[in-house]
Design a protein around this motif. Sequence first.
Motif, PDB file in Angstrom:
ATOM      1  N   ALA A  80       0.830  -1.206   0.000  1.00 32.44           N
ATOM      2  CA  ALA A  80       0.000   0.000   0.000  1.00 32.44           C
ATOM      3  C   ALA A  80       0.860   1.250   0.000  1.00 32.44           C
ATOM      4  N   SER A  81       1.937   1.236   0.788  1.00 33.99           N
ATOM      5  CA  SER A  81       2.820   2.402   0.843  1.00 33.99           C
ATOM      6  C   SER A  81       3.522   2.626  -0.494  1.00 33.99           C
ATOM      7  N   THR A  82       3.987   1.538  -1.116  1.00 31.88           N
ATOM      8  CA  THR A  82       4.674   1.649  -2.408  1.00 31.88           C
ATOM      9  C   THR A  82       3.752   2.201  -3.492  1.00 31.88           C
ATOM     10  N   GLY A 146       9.985  11.816   4.621  1.00 33.72           N
ATOM     11  CA  GLY A 146       8.764  11.118   4.259  1.00 33.72           C
ATOM     12  C   GLY A 146       8.296  11.377   2.841  1.00 33.72           C
ATOM     13  N   HIS A 147       9.110  12.080   2.047  1.00 35.38           N
ATOM     14  CA  HIS A 147       8.711  12.364   0.668  1.00 35.38           C
ATOM     15  C   HIS A 147       8.597  11.049  -0.110  1.00 35.38           C
ATOM     16  N   PRO A 148       7.485  10.841  -0.809  1.00 35.52           N
ATOM     17  CA  PRO A 148       7.244   9.521  -1.415  1.00 35.52           C
ATOM     18  C   PRO A 148       8.186   9.157  -2.551  1.00 35.52           C
ATOM     19  N   TRP A 149       8.840  10.138  -3.172  1.00 35.77           N
ATOM     20  CA  TRP A 149       9.677   9.817  -4.328  1.00 35.77           C
ATOM     21  C   TRP A 149      11.164   9.752  -4.001  1.00 35.77           C
ATOM     22  N   LEU A 150      11.498   9.781  -2.725  1.00 35.31           N
ATOM     23  CA  LEU A 150      12.893   9.568  -2.363  1.00 35.31           C
ATOM     24  C   LEU A 150      13.291   8.123  -2.672  1.00 35.31           C
ATOM     25  N   PRO A 151      14.531   7.896  -3.060  1.00 32.37           N
ATOM     26  CA  PRO A 151      14.958   6.507  -3.274  1.00 32.37           C
ATOM     27  C   PRO A 151      14.906   5.732  -1.966  1.00 32.37           C
ATOM     28  N   GLY A 152      14.472   4.482  -2.058  1.00 29.34           N
ATOM     29  CA  GLY A 152      14.359   3.643  -0.875  1.00 29.34           C
ATOM     30  C   GLY A 152      15.427   2.570  -0.856  1.00 29.34           C
ATOM     31  N   PRO A 153      15.325   1.661   0.085  1.00 26.48           N
ATOM     32  CA  PRO A 153      16.309   0.573   0.164  1.00 26.48           C
ATOM     33  C   PRO A 153      16.180  -0.391  -0.999  1.00 26.48           C
ATOM     34  N   ASP A 225       3.883  12.866   4.046  1.00 25.18           N
ATOM     35  CA  ASP A 225       5.063  13.627   3.648  1.00 25.18           C
ATOM     36  C   ASP A 225       5.170  14.904   4.485  1.00 25.18           C
ATOM     37  N   ARG A 226       6.329  15.139   5.066  1.00 22.99           N
ATOM     38  CA  ARG A 226       6.562  16.330   5.896  1.00 22.99           C
ATOM     39  C   ARG A 226       7.284  17.440   5.141  1.00 22.99           C
ATOM     40  N   SER A 227       7.561  17.250   3.863  1.00 26.06           N
ATOM     41  CA  SER A 227       8.429  18.180   3.122  1.00 26.06           C
ATOM     42  C   SER A 227       7.936  19.619   3.160  1.00 26.06           C
ATOM     43  N   ALA A 228       6.661  19.843   2.863  1.00 22.99           N
ATOM     44  CA  ALA A 228       6.144  21.210   2.810  1.00 22.99           C
ATOM     45  C   ALA A 228       6.247  21.882   4.167  1.00 22.99           C
ATOM     46  N   PRO A 249      18.925   5.855   1.737  1.00 22.14           N
ATOM     47  CA  PRO A 249      20.015   6.376   0.919  1.00 22.14           C
ATOM     48  C   PRO A 249      20.287   7.856   1.167  1.00 22.14           C
ATOM     49  N   VAL A 250      21.518   8.255   0.908  1.00 25.23           N
ATOM     50  CA  VAL A 250      21.990   9.588   1.267  1.00 25.23           C
ATOM     51  C   VAL A 250      21.221  10.701   0.557  1.00 25.23           C
ATOM     52  N   ALA A 251      20.512  10.391  -0.512  1.00 26.95           N
ATOM     53  CA  ALA A 251      19.687  11.411  -1.167  1.00 26.95           C
ATOM     54  C   ALA A 251      18.698  12.039  -0.198  1.00 26.95           C
ATOM     55  N   ALA A 252      18.270  11.289   0.808  1.00 30.26           N
ATOM     56  CA  ALA A 252      17.324  11.816   1.797  1.00 30.26           C
ATOM     57  C   ALA A 252      17.949  12.947   2.596  1.00 30.26           C
ATOM     58  N   ALA A 253      19.232  12.825   2.904  1.00 33.47           N
ATOM     59  CA  ALA A 253      19.920  13.883   3.650  1.00 33.47           C
ATOM     60  C   ALA A 253      20.043  15.147   2.813  1.00 33.47           C
ATOM     61  N   HIS A 254      20.378  14.989   1.543  1.00 36.49           N
ATOM     62  CA  HIS A 254      20.493  16.161   0.659  1.00 36.49           C
ATOM     63  C   HIS A 254      19.141  16.858   0.507  1.00 36.49           C
ATOM     64  N   GLN A 255      18.060  16.075   0.473  1.00 41.00           N
ATOM     65  CA  GLN A 255      16.745  16.699   0.365  1.00 41.00           C
ATOM     66  C   GLN A 255      16.388  17.478   1.624  1.00 41.00           C
ATOM     67  N   LEU A 256      16.697  16.921   2.804  1.00 37.95           N
ATOM     68  CA  LEU A 256      16.454  17.648   4.043  1.00 37.95           C
ATOM     69  C   LEU A 256      17.234  18.962   4.072  1.00 37.95           C
ATOM     70  N   LEU A 257      18.463  18.922   3.581  1.00 36.00           N
ATOM     71  CA  LEU A 257      19.276  20.136   3.541  1.00 36.00           C
ATOM     72  C   LEU A 257      18.636  21.199   2.659  1.00 36.00           C
ATOM     73  N   ARG A 258      18.089  20.788   1.520  1.00 42.21           N
ATOM     74  CA  ARG A 258      17.424  21.745   0.632  1.00 42.21           C
ATOM     75  C   ARG A 258      16.148  22.296   1.257  1.00 42.21           C
ATOM     76  N   LEU A 259      15.467  21.475   2.019  1.00 42.00           N
ATOM     77  CA  LEU A 259      14.184  21.877   2.575  1.00 42.00           C
ATOM     78  C   LEU A 259      14.304  22.826   3.755  1.00 42.00           C
ATOM     79  N   MET A 260      15.186  22.520   4.669  1.00 41.83           N
ATOM     80  CA  MET A 260      15.168  23.160   5.981  1.00 41.83           C
ATOM     81  C   MET A 260      16.040  24.413   5.984  1.00 41.83           C
ATOM     82  N   PRO A 261      15.463  25.562   6.307  1.00 46.67           N
ATOM     83  CA  PRO A 261      16.168  26.841   6.148  1.00 46.67           C
ATOM     84  C   PRO A 261      17.434  26.963   6.987  1.00 46.67           C
ATOM     85  N   GLN A 262      17.484  26.344   8.155  1.00 47.66           N
ATOM     86  CA  GLN A 262      18.635  26.510   9.048  1.00 47.66           C
ATOM     87  C   GLN A 262      19.399  25.197   9.238  1.00 47.66           C
TER      88      GLN A 262
END
Length: 298
Positions: A80-82, A146-153, A225-228, A249-262
């Motif tokens: 269901a999640s996929t 929690g963004h649905p299109w991030l690469p998973g395991p 998804d918590r991105s917004a 995967p490390v792409a999740a960290a890069h996305q958090l960096l882009r999202l979070m202002p500080q």
Amino acid sequence: MPQLNANGLSLHYELSGPEDGPAALLIMGLGGQLITWPEPFCAALAAAGYRVIRFDNRDAGLSTRFTSLGKPNLLKAGIASTLRWPLRAPYSLDDMAADALALLDGLGIASAHVVGISMGGMIAQLMALRQRERVRSLSLLMTHSGHPWLPGPRWPIRWRMVRRPGLREREDIIRYSMQTLQLIGSPAFRPDPAALYAQIARQYDRSYHPAGVARQTAAILAAPDRSAALRALRVPTLILHGQQDPLIPVAAAHQLLRLMPQARLELFEGMGHDLPAPLLEPLAAHIVAHWDSSASAG
């Protein structure tokens, strides 16, 4: 080990460091217990002058179990999640964030530096989104938005997370857990098998609760998804992630960096989805420096 009634349940916790030090709350990941945090890591944080709080999340360790809610079918939940279908879990990550905030209330702590690892990092984000004034800073280890299109395991790991064998014997369960941790762990920092066995055996003997792990897994899969929301969250944030993390995967960290202002990001070469002994000192040092700089800025 003390316990506290919070949010309608019993939470087991442990305190270390000076009583008058700034509070630092550590939130463990999926199925982990407060003893899963490595002792040298916690000792380094406490030695820096911080009041370190570890606790067992609901359905883990010695905290309240939600046996009456049953064990979810993780295979169906994973499908269901996929497929982005609606998914109901026995409880939510928001409920777990409310637990953590209630623990601070029960301890008489107005605000704390919050450290979350994996699922604990998701809970930490929700704490800050719910009550920004309670969170002095965030340290997010190997987690995602929690963004649905991030690469998973990879599929073998994904399958292992939702299809747990019905093992009953202590030794079989410990060996299977060792295999899982070796699969998702740091390729450049392989643990000593005897030390890994002792670590897992200690956790098993304190509390073995696979149904709780299943319910926590369902909460992760059902989380929106918590991105917004994170785009508007202004809190000093340190993101720590392994370059070779096979579970998140490390792409999740890069996305958090882009999202979070500080936010700022520290990556570790050769690190997977664990806390390898050779990296405990630098990880703790980065977090303490982050706490110190957050206090100066504040």
